[in-house]
Motif scaffolding. Structure first.
Motif, PDB file in Angstrom:
ATOM      1  N   VAL A  80     -15.449  -2.938  77.212  1.00  0.00           N
ATOM      2  CA  VAL A  80     -16.388  -1.827  77.014  1.00  0.00           C
ATOM      3  C   VAL A  80     -16.942  -1.829  75.595  1.00  0.00           C
ATOM      4  CG1 VAL A  80     -15.613  -0.177  78.773  1.00  0.00           C
ATOM      5  CG2 VAL A  80     -14.370  -0.330  76.628  1.00  0.00           C
ATOM      6  N   TYR A  81     -18.125  -1.233  75.458  1.00  0.00           N
ATOM      7  CA  TYR A  81     -18.681  -1.068  74.110  1.00  0.00           C
ATOM      8  C   TYR A  81     -19.299   0.314  73.974  1.00  0.00           C
ATOM      9  CZ  TYR A  81     -23.488  -1.838  75.834  1.00  0.00           C
ATOM     10  OH  TYR A  81     -24.688  -1.733  76.486  1.00  0.00           O
ATOM     11  N   ALA A  82     -19.362   0.761  72.723  1.00  0.00           N
ATOM     12  CA  ALA A  82     -19.972   2.069  72.432  1.00  0.00           C
ATOM     13  C   ALA A  82     -20.823   1.930  71.176  1.00  0.00           C
ATOM     14  CB  ALA A  82     -18.882   3.112  72.218  1.00  0.00           C
ATOM     15  N   ILE A  83     -21.918   2.670  71.155  1.00  0.00           N
ATOM     16  CA  ILE A  83     -22.775   2.674  69.961  1.00  0.00           C
ATOM     17  C   ILE A  83     -22.984   4.131  69.566  1.00  0.00           C
ATOM     18  CG2 ILE A  83     -25.023   2.029  68.993  1.00  0.00           C
ATOM     19  CD1 ILE A  83     -25.220  -0.182  71.042  1.00  0.00           C
ATOM     20  N   GLY A  84     -22.744   4.448  68.316  1.00  0.00           N
ATOM     21  CA  GLY A  84     -22.965   5.834  67.922  1.00  0.00           C
ATOM     22  C   GLY A  84     -22.485   6.117  66.516  1.00  0.00           C
ATOM     23  N   PRO A  85     -22.645   7.381  66.087  1.00  0.00           N
ATOM     24  CA  PRO A  85     -22.274   7.740  64.717  1.00  0.00           C
ATOM     25  C   PRO A  85     -20.781   7.971  64.541  1.00  0.00           C
ATOM     26  CG  PRO A  85     -23.192   9.632  65.837  1.00  0.00           C
ATOM     27  CD  PRO A  85     -23.226   8.508  66.822  1.00  0.00           C
ATOM     28  N   MET A  86     -20.277   7.607  63.370  1.00  0.00           N
ATOM     29  CA  MET A  86     -18.885   7.836  62.966  1.00  0.00           C
ATOM     30  C   MET A  86     -18.953   8.639  61.667  1.00  0.00           C
ATOM     31  SD  MET A  86     -17.476   6.013  65.304  1.00  0.00           S
ATOM     32  CE  MET A  86     -18.466   5.148  66.516  1.00  0.00           C
ATOM     33  N   PHE A  87     -17.854   9.283  61.317  1.00  0.00           N
ATOM     34  CA  PHE A  87     -17.869  10.168  60.151  1.00  0.00           C
ATOM     35  C   PHE A  87     -16.639   9.930  59.284  1.00  0.00           C
ATOM     36  CE2 PHE A  87     -19.941  11.907  63.812  1.00  0.00           C
ATOM     37  CZ  PHE A  87     -21.138  12.405  63.325  1.00  0.00           C
ATOM     38  N   ARG A  88     -16.873   9.594  58.029  1.00  0.00           N
ATOM     39  CA  ARG A  88     -15.737   9.460  57.090  1.00  0.00           C
ATOM     40  C   ARG A  88     -16.166  10.054  55.765  1.00  0.00           C
ATOM     41  NH1 ARG A  88     -13.822   3.125  58.108  1.00  0.00           N
ATOM     42  NH2 ARG A  88     -13.837   3.299  60.373  1.00  0.00           N
ATOM     43  N   ARG A  89     -15.313  10.897  55.215  1.00  0.00           N
ATOM     44  CA  ARG A  89     -15.703  11.525  53.948  1.00  0.00           C
ATOM     45  C   ARG A  89     -15.285  10.613  52.798  1.00  0.00           C
ATOM     46  NH1 ARG A  89     -15.467  14.963  49.957  1.00  0.00           N
ATOM     47  NH2 ARG A  89     -16.950  16.692  49.874  1.00  0.00           N
ATOM     48  N   GLU A  90     -16.019   9.488  52.695  1.00  0.00           N
ATOM     49  CA  GLU A  90     -15.758   8.542  51.611  1.00  0.00           C
ATOM     50  C   GLU A  90     -16.700   8.861  50.465  1.00  0.00           C
ATOM     51  OE1 GLU A  90     -14.808   4.366  52.505  1.00  0.00           O
ATOM     52  OE2 GLU A  90     -15.825   4.743  54.399  1.00  0.00           O
ATOM     53  N   ARG A  91     -16.469   8.208  49.312  1.00  0.00           N
ATOM     54  CA  ARG A  91     -17.393   8.421  48.197  1.00  0.00           C
ATOM     55  C   ARG A  91     -18.677   7.652  48.509  1.00  0.00           C
ATOM     56  NH1 ARG A  91     -17.170   6.701  42.736  1.00  0.00           N
ATOM     57  NH2 ARG A  91     -15.209   5.626  43.138  1.00  0.00           N
ATOM     58  N   PRO A  92     -19.810   8.341  48.630  1.00  0.00           N
ATOM     59  CA  PRO A  92     -21.025   7.632  49.030  1.00  0.00           C
ATOM     60  C   PRO A  92     -21.486   6.634  47.957  1.00  0.00           C
ATOM     61  CG  PRO A  92     -21.317  10.017  49.180  1.00  0.00           C
ATOM     62  CD  PRO A  92     -20.052   9.779  48.427  1.00  0.00           C
ATOM     63  N   SER A  93     -21.958   5.496  48.397  1.00  0.00           N
ATOM     64  CA  SER A  93     -22.559   4.513  47.479  1.00  0.00           C
ATOM     65  C   SER A  93     -23.435   3.613  48.333  1.00  0.00           C
ATOM     66  CB  SER A  93     -21.464   3.703  46.778  1.00  0.00           C
ATOM     67  OG  SER A  93     -20.702   3.005  47.739  1.00  0.00           O
ATOM     68  N   LYS A  94     -23.973   2.566  47.722  1.00  0.00           N
ATOM     69  CA  LYS A  94     -24.852   1.666  48.479  1.00  0.00           C
ATOM     70  C   LYS A  94     -24.084   1.124  49.695  1.00  0.00           C
ATOM     71  CE  LYS A  94     -27.730  -2.394  48.012  1.00  0.00           C
ATOM     72  NZ  LYS A  94     -27.623  -3.782  47.636  1.00  0.00           N
ATOM     73  N   GLY A  95     -24.593   1.385  50.881  1.00  0.00           N
ATOM     74  CA  GLY A  95     -23.934   0.874  52.091  1.00  0.00           C
ATOM     75  C   GLY A  95     -22.700   1.658  52.508  1.00  0.00           C
ATOM     76  N   ARG A  96     -22.398   2.749  51.790  1.00  0.00           N
ATOM     77  CA  ARG A  96     -21.256   3.569  52.212  1.00  0.00           C
ATOM     78  C   ARG A  96     -21.732   5.002  52.419  1.00  0.00           C
ATOM     79  NH1 ARG A  96     -17.233   2.417  48.632  1.00  0.00           N
ATOM     80  NH2 ARG A  96     -16.461   0.811  50.023  1.00  0.00           N
TER      81      ARG A  96
END
Ligand code: HAM
Length: 423
Positions: A103-119
């Protein structure tokens, strides 16, 4: 003005062609590999992630968006897709009908990381999982599927890094070795790693603090602690990868940020962004499905971050170019009603059509036609109305033709290059 939440991002209409291309290419590639889509919700009980990903991972300890809902239950936005997919597989007994599930899924995930380029704090993943099989061929096939997605999308400068983190038994022994090696340096490790030394010493190998990274360089490697069956499995994976000509590199220091992995672990790494900002990652998990209440079978999967994949692609790639079959230039007050009807007749016939009803000059409308990359401009004004004819201009060849109003659909359908959407 109320602004966007930090670390979240809008995907604007002009970015959508690139996004759609990436999403559709991933989807088609996975379908070709025999995967079927599943859509689990973006929110689950917090307990699922704590049990699935591991209590002492950065993700669960400090990055989840967790809240108590009005009924007093602790819920979390999903930081990844695997735990939710496996919950669904267990809950709906999906492995009762088939012994192997892809199976596969496509969608948004959420992590409260420190935002930066590509994060980001909200990011999209395409996630694929194979359940019910522990053959090394399957490991190689899933690495091949990840490789196929990134290569078909045309991302360059990417390497598949592969490791084996062994089974629980191998890791038990390795953990002891690692602690023994790290003990003399304990005082020099960062605060987090001093804690990890006791809770989860493998995570120290992944620490970005320079002194911790420096110390880790001389640490024993996990592949030296593999038992015979894990060693043989890993050899099998490598042979199968070679059979498929998948370019890979052994990376014995790679430990993944989630605790469920056993045996094969891998990452899709960008030459420029490096491992800290991998494009994708995954691996095998022998115990996870059983721990989440499903049958006790092994699984393997990966997730690719769509933002990171998109970053590696130029915006002006012709594959993302959008164009419409025709722009209808309506000239003058009297042509408005007939022009309006023409636009909608053409759309009903299957053509993609743009127009403006604001009565601007031909020059202004030609600019719009250019902007939407119209293949043809169909002009309708006083002259055309009087003659019951339309002027059709090919925007590539710049040639013009006169076509009877009642014949326009047939004319467009019979053109050699045909309609974009009308076929
Ligand atoms: P992961 O390595 O945590 O694995 O994430 C996979 C990919 O998601 C990363 O390589 C990266 O491209 C993207 N990603 C992660 N965090 C961020 C972020 N903050 N901003 C942008 N992109 C990000 C997993 O999530 C596992 N569930 C993969 C897996 C599936 N393992 C087995 N099955």
């Amino acid at each position: 003005m109320i602004k966007l939440v930090k670390g979240f991002h809008d995907i604007l209409p002009e970015e959508m062609p690139k996004w759609s291309f990436i999403r559709e290419t991933a989807r088609q590639t996975l379908e070709r590999f025999g995967f079927r889509e599943i859509v689990p919700p973006i929110m689950e009980r917090t307990e699922l992630f704590a049990r699935g990903i591991g209590e002492v991972t950065d993700i669960v300890e400090k990055e989840m968006y967790t809240f108590e809902d009005r009924g007093g239950e602790s819920l979390s936005l999903r930081p990844e897709a695997t735990a939710g997919i496996l919950r669904a597989v267990a809950e709906h007994s999906l492995l009762r009908k088939d012994s192997l599930l892809k199976v596969y899924a496509i969608g948004p995930m959420f992590r409260r990381e420190r935002p930066s380029k590509g994060r980001f704090r909200q990011f999209f993943q395409v996630d694929a999982e194979v359940l019910g099989d522990d053959s090394p061929f399957t490991d190689a096939e899933i690495i091949a599927a990840a490789h196929a997605i990134v290569s078909e999308i045309g991302a360059t400068d990417l390497i598949m890094e592969v490791n084996s983190v062994g089974c629980r038994n191998c890791r038990e022994g390795y953990r002891a070795l690692l602690r023994e090696f790290l003990e003399p340096y304990l005082g020099e490790l960062c605060g987090d790693c001093q804690r990890r030394y006791h809770t989860n010493p493998l995570r120290i190998l992944d620490c970005k603090v320079p002194r911790c990274a420096e110390i880790s360089l001389d640490a024993p490697i996990i592949t030296d602690s593999l038992d015979e069956s894990c060693r043989e499995h890993f050899r099998g994976v490598q042979t199968a990868l070679e059979q498929l000509d998948i370019p890979y590199r052994l990376e014995p220091r790679m430990v993944r940020g989630l605790d469920y992995y056993t045996r094969t672990a891998f990452e899709v790494v960008h030459g420029e962004l490096g491992r800290t900002k991998a494009v994708g990652g995954g691996g095998r998990y022998d115990n996870l499905l059983g721990e989440l209440g499903g049958p006790d079978v092994s699984g393997i999967g990966f997730a690719i971050g769509l933002e990171r994949l998109a970053m590696g692609l130029p915006d002006d790639d012709p594959r993302f170019a959008r164009s419409v079959d025709a722009y209808v230039a309506i000239l003058g007050e009297r042509a408005q009603s007939e022009g309006f009807r023409l636009v909608n007749t053409l759309r009903r016939a299957g053509f993609s059509v743009e127009s403006r009803y604001s009565g601007t000059s031909l020059k202004a409308q030609m600019k719009v036609a250019d902007k939407v990359s119209a293949r043809r401009v169909i002009m309708i004004g006083d002259d055309e109305l009087a003659r019951k004819e339309l002027t059709v201009r090919d925007m590539n060849t710049k040639q013009q033709a006169t076509v009877g109003m009642g014949d326009i659909v047939t004319y467009l359908l019979n053109l050699q290059d045909g309609p974009l959407c009308g076929r």
